[in-house]
Scaffold this active site. Structure first.
Site, PDB file in Angstrom:
ATOM      1  N   LYS A  16       3.976  10.726  -3.224  1.00 13.27           N
ATOM      2  CA  LYS A  16       4.603  11.703  -4.131  1.00 13.27           C
ATOM      3  C   LYS A  16       3.833  13.016  -4.106  1.00 13.27           C
ATOM      4  O   LYS A  16       4.418  14.088  -4.178  1.00 13.27           O
ATOM      5  CB  LYS A  16       4.614  11.155  -5.564  1.00 13.27           C
ATOM      6  CG  LYS A  16       5.739  10.179  -5.840  1.00 13.27           C
ATOM      7  CD  LYS A  16       5.743   9.822  -7.319  1.00 13.27           C
ATOM      8  CE  LYS A  16       5.427   8.363  -7.534  1.00 13.27           C
ATOM      9  NZ  LYS A  16       4.470   8.099  -8.587  1.00 13.27           N
ATOM     10  N   GLU A  39       4.723   5.773 -11.811  1.00 17.36           N
ATOM     11  CA  GLU A  39       4.186   6.865 -12.615  1.00 17.36           C
ATOM     12  C   GLU A  39       5.161   8.032 -12.491  1.00 17.36           C
ATOM     13  O   GLU A  39       5.537   8.408 -11.375  1.00 17.36           O
ATOM     14  CB  GLU A  39       2.802   7.288 -12.091  1.00 17.36           C
ATOM     15  CG  GLU A  39       2.215   8.346 -12.996  1.00 17.36           C
ATOM     16  CD  GLU A  39       0.885   8.925 -12.528  1.00 17.36           C
ATOM     17  OE1 GLU A  39       0.326   8.440 -11.526  1.00 17.36           O
ATOM     18  OE2 GLU A  39       0.430   9.876 -13.181  1.00 17.36           O
ATOM     19  N   ARG A  87       1.985  -1.706   1.931  1.00 15.99           N
ATOM     20  CA  ARG A  87       2.787  -0.500   1.706  1.00 15.99           C
ATOM     21  C   ARG A  87       3.751  -0.310   2.859  1.00 15.99           C
ATOM     22  O   ARG A  87       3.479  -0.721   3.982  1.00 15.99           O
ATOM     23  CB  ARG A  87       1.886   0.743   1.703  1.00 15.99           C
ATOM     24  CG  ARG A  87       1.070   0.965   0.498  1.00 15.99           C
ATOM     25  CD  ARG A  87       0.267   2.253   0.676  1.00 15.99           C
ATOM     26  NE  ARG A  87       1.049   3.417   0.313  1.00 15.99           N
ATOM     27  CZ  ARG A  87       1.192   3.835  -0.934  1.00 15.99           C
ATOM     28  NH1 ARG A  87       0.626   3.184  -1.927  1.00 15.99           N
ATOM     29  NH2 ARG A  87       1.902   4.904  -1.206  1.00 15.99           N
TER      30      ARG A  87
HETATM   31  P1  ATP Z   1       2.516   7.724  -4.580  1.00 16.79           P
HETATM   32  O1  ATP Z   1       1.223   7.786  -3.856  1.00 16.79           O
HETATM   33  O2  ATP Z   1       3.666   8.121  -3.734  1.00 16.79           O
HETATM   34  O3  ATP Z   1       2.498   8.415  -5.906  1.00 16.79           O
HETATM   35  P2  ATP Z   1       2.064   5.401  -6.014  1.00 16.79           P
HETATM   36  O4  ATP Z   1       1.749   4.030  -5.546  1.00 16.79           O
HETATM   37  O5  ATP Z   1       0.960   6.144  -6.649  1.00 16.79           O
HETATM   38  O6  ATP Z   1       2.710   6.181  -4.841  1.00 16.79           O
HETATM   39  P3  ATP Z   1       3.572   4.674  -8.297  1.00 16.79           P
HETATM   40  O7  ATP Z   1       4.556   5.463  -9.037  1.00 16.79           O
HETATM   41  O8  ATP Z   1       2.308   4.311  -8.963  1.00 16.79           O
HETATM   42  O9  ATP Z   1       3.288   5.459  -6.964  1.00 16.79           O
HETATM   43  O10 ATP Z   1       4.252   3.388  -7.647  1.00 16.79           O
HETATM   44  C1  ATP Z   1       5.102   2.485  -8.298  1.00 16.79           C
HETATM   45  C2  ATP Z   1       5.130   1.217  -7.506  1.00 16.79           C
HETATM   46  O11 ATP Z   1       5.627   1.480  -6.195  1.00 16.79           O
HETATM   47  C3  ATP Z   1       3.756   0.625  -7.358  1.00 16.79           C
HETATM   48  O12 ATP Z   1       3.807  -0.750  -7.636  1.00 16.79           O
HETATM   49  C4  ATP Z   1       3.395   0.903  -5.933  1.00 16.79           C
HETATM   50  O13 ATP Z   1       2.551  -0.087  -5.428  1.00 16.79           O
HETATM   51  C5  ATP Z   1       4.757   0.920  -5.246  1.00 16.79           C
HETATM   52  N1  ATP Z   1       4.717   1.748  -4.047  1.00 16.79           N
HETATM   53  C6  ATP Z   1       4.382   3.046  -3.948  1.00 16.79           C
HETATM   54  N2  ATP Z   1       4.386   3.472  -2.676  1.00 16.79           N
HETATM   55  C7  ATP Z   1       4.766   2.412  -1.924  1.00 16.79           C
HETATM   56  C8  ATP Z   1       4.958   2.193  -0.529  1.00 16.79           C
HETATM   57  N3  ATP Z   1       4.776   3.160   0.369  1.00 16.79           N
HETATM   58  N4  ATP Z   1       5.351   0.963  -0.130  1.00 16.79           N
HETATM   59  C9  ATP Z   1       5.554  -0.016  -1.024  1.00 16.79           C
HETATM   60  N5  ATP Z   1       5.385   0.108  -2.345  1.00 16.79           N
HETATM   61  C10 ATP Z   1       4.985   1.307  -2.805  1.00 16.79           C
HETATM   62 MG    MG Z   2       0.153   6.125  -8.433  1.00 10.85          MG
END
Ligand code: ATP
Ligand code: MG
Length: 581
Positions: free
Chosen positions: A270, A34, A260
């Site tokens: 983020k 995102e 994760r």
């Molecule tokens: P954040 O909470 O930092 O915004 P998110 O999962 O909401 O993380 P996205 O942009 O939706 O962020 O993530 C893109 C991809 O990266 C998703 O498939 C998510 O599962 C993966 N991802 C995000 N954070 C991690 C992490 N700490 N370890 C492994 N994969 C991750």
């Molecule tokens: Mg997200």
């Protein structure tokens, strides 16, 4: 944990089986960020997995922005994410994709679900929606709008699209089961009203699909075979499967969840990283202390190091906390064999060599074969390799009558076991140069050493001293030819709970994230040294990496470094305190 070339985690096992059984002829994955912030080290794990398996199994990987929440997103984030993926060395298939690119289709499918009796418009208030959803121990309650006719729902949904509802007045929900044990299946919201400008679609829409609806359908549209995401989506999988089936995909993608990445001292959210930027405790998303890809790039971390780290972490289904030193181990390993070395004095102490002129005047007669040196205008230029791997070439180091050594290398009252210079141990080898002997130290009014007066043993350029052993080697830089440089040393930006000494008082109005950050900030995360570096280091181009001998690996800062005013960021220390399995 695995470092073998054939990686063997559960996802790769599934993919291998799917290809062998003929379930899939080829595989297609996607990385679906995102664009609501910069990518961090957690995303690197996901990128390495999605692009990694695509590469290993002859498939492809799409880059798709899951841009269903326009108020949190912006073009700057889209651009940074693309740059980060490329910097890591991965190529997505074809054009960049956007969930917003499918908004027309997603809308049409929502209409289809309404027509099938699988979705309805709910006019309950947000509070009622929440209250009637129930909890994990209490079932939900049916909405009074749940049994509206298809025609009524179509008309209401059209009104939503036409902008006739305010935000929160109406939502479109999937019609599943309000008593379902999985709360995600209790008629989840699939569209909401948002009167917001979108970075890709402008003002075309005032209703936006929810992630849980847009994501599986975007996967299905693109023909993704294996939709890989983190464990918190496990409970969402039943709805993922529900929606692709109801829309009518015969061979839908399947979602697989892995754990994760969590690392000590490191935020992988983020939202919280954005808070750090907003609070001004870092200079931006690319501050070298940030665990963002942009920050780690500026810190001098290498794509190879990050990929090696992700490989060592591996892919599992159990959450754990990874040792930060493992990341540093991988980065250091990627630098050892290919990073030129040089000398930089981070806390300069002036040394005047009394017998410099006489000693070096004889250098030709006394030097050994190992030492190539040229005396020009009172400067002895020492030619030395940049690395034990001689392919990296040579550099010319000026040796002059005044030099700097590090303040830490001369101590009047050294601690036990100290191996460097002191009044009791006045002799030491200057790296790449002569043996130096301190004759006297000069103190200021505070009793601090401000200068050393010394002499060199003229027979020791490339030779051992006669009749005695000199232990220890220290680095040095010419005081007249060295270049002043700003050198930044780093510690963790954030402390662990057990490392916090004093809790700062909470300020009224701070949210939970802000309070947590204030409590955990490490006051010593940045130390700026006014250093002096050998001329060869000052010639660095931005982004060039070096080992400063006896100190650390450093990178010439991408943003501020120039050869006139060099600025170096510490990448990682030289010593391992971590042993991989
Ligand atoms: P954040 O909470 O930092 O915004 P998110 O999962 O909401 O993380 P996205 O942009 O939706 O962020 O993530 C893109 C991809 O990266 C998703 O498939 C998510 O599962 C993966 N991802 C995000 N954070 C991690 C992490 N700490 N370890 C492994 N994969 C991750
Ligand atoms: Mg997200």
């Amino acid at each position: 944990m695995s470092t073998t070339t054939e990686k063997n985690d559960f996802i790769r096992t599934i993919i291998r089986e799917d290809l062998q059984s003929g379930k899939h002829q080829s595989i297609l994955t996607r990385f679906p960020p995102e664009p609501n912030g910069y990518l961090h080290i957690g995303h690197v794990k996901s990128i390495c997995l999605n692009f990694g398996v695509a590469g290993e199994f002859g498939g492809a990987c799409n880059l798709r922005f899951d841009d269903t929440n326009p108020t949190a997103e912006k073009q700057d984030y889209v651009d940074s994410i693309k740059a980060d993926v490329q910097w890591l060395g991965f190529d997505w298939q074809g054009e960049v994709r956007y969930a917003s690119g499918y908004f027309d289709q997603l809308y049409a499918w929502a209409v289809q679900l309404i027509e099938q009796g699988d979705a309805y418009v709910d006019l309950q208030s947000p509070e009622e929606l929440k209250a009637n959803r129930g909890t994990s121990w209490e079932v939900g309650k049916d909405s009074p709008y749940r049994n509206h006719s298809v025609a009524e729902n179509l008309a209401l949904f059209e009104k939503m699209r036409a902008g006739e509802f305010a935000e929160g007045q109406a939502v479109l929900r999937a019609k599943i089961d309000m008593t379902h044990p999985n709360i995600n299946m209790r008629d989840p919201v699939i569209y909401r009203v948002m009167h917001a400008h979108h970075h890709q679609t402008g003002d075309k829409w005032c209703i936006y699909p929810m992630y849980d609806y847009a994501h599986p359908l975007s996967d299905a549209l693109e023909g993704i075979t294996h939709s890989l995401c983190t464990l918190e989506f496990e409970d969402h999988r039943p709805f993922y499967d529900w929606v692709v089936e109801k829309v009518g995909f015969d061979n839908p993608p399947h979602q697989y969840e892995f754990s994760r990445l969590n690392i000590d001292h490191t935020l992988t959210s983020k939202r919280k990283l954005k808070r750090l930027v907003e609070m001004g405790v870092v200079t931006g998303w690319d501050d070298p202390r940030m665990p963002t890809v942009a920050g780690m790039r500026r810190r001098g971390y290498t794509p190879e190091g990050l990929k090696d780290f992700c490989e060592r972490v591996g892919i599992t289904k159990s959450d754990g906390l990874v040792d930060f030193r493992m990341l540093e181990f991988s980065v250091r390993k990627s630098l050892e064999d290919n990073t030129a070395r040089g000398m930089a004095v981070l806390r300069p102490l002036k040394v005047t060599i009394k017998n410099f002129d006489e000693a070096v005047a004889n250098f030709d007669a006394l030097k050994s074969e190992k030492t190539v040196a040229t005396l020009t205008d009172g400067v002895l230029w020492l030619s030395q390799p940049k690395h034990p791997n001689l392919d990296l070439g040579n550099r010319q180091i000026p040796f002059t009558k005044t030099i700097y050594i590090d303040q830490a290398d001369y101590q009047i009252n050294p601690p036990a076991g100290y191996k460097r210079l002191s009044p009791e141990n006045p002799e030491i080898r200057l790296r790449n140069s002569y043996v130096l002997k301190i004759d006297e130290h000069i103190l200021n009014e505070q009793g601090e050493v401000v200068e050393l007066i010394a002499s060199i043993d003229e027979k020791t350029l490339g030779n051992n001293p006669e009749g005695r052993k000199v232990k220890g080697v220290i680095h040095w830089v010419s005081a007249t030819h060295g270049v002043p440089a700003t050198v930044r040393l780093y510690e963790h930006l954030l402390l662990e709970d057990d490392e916090i000494a004093d809790l700062p008082a909470a300020t009224d109005g701070d949210d939970a994230d802000t309070i947590w950050i204030k409590q955990h900030l490490n006051p010593n995360s940045l130390t700026i040294c006014q250093a002096v570096v050998e001329p060869d280091l000052a010639k660095a181009v931005a982004g060039e990496r070096f080992q400063f001998e006896r100190e650390s690996y450093f990178v010439a800062d991408f943003v501020e470094h120039t050869s006139d005013k060099p600025v170096f960021n510490q990448i990682v220390g030289l010593k391992d305190s971590f042993k991989p399995e």
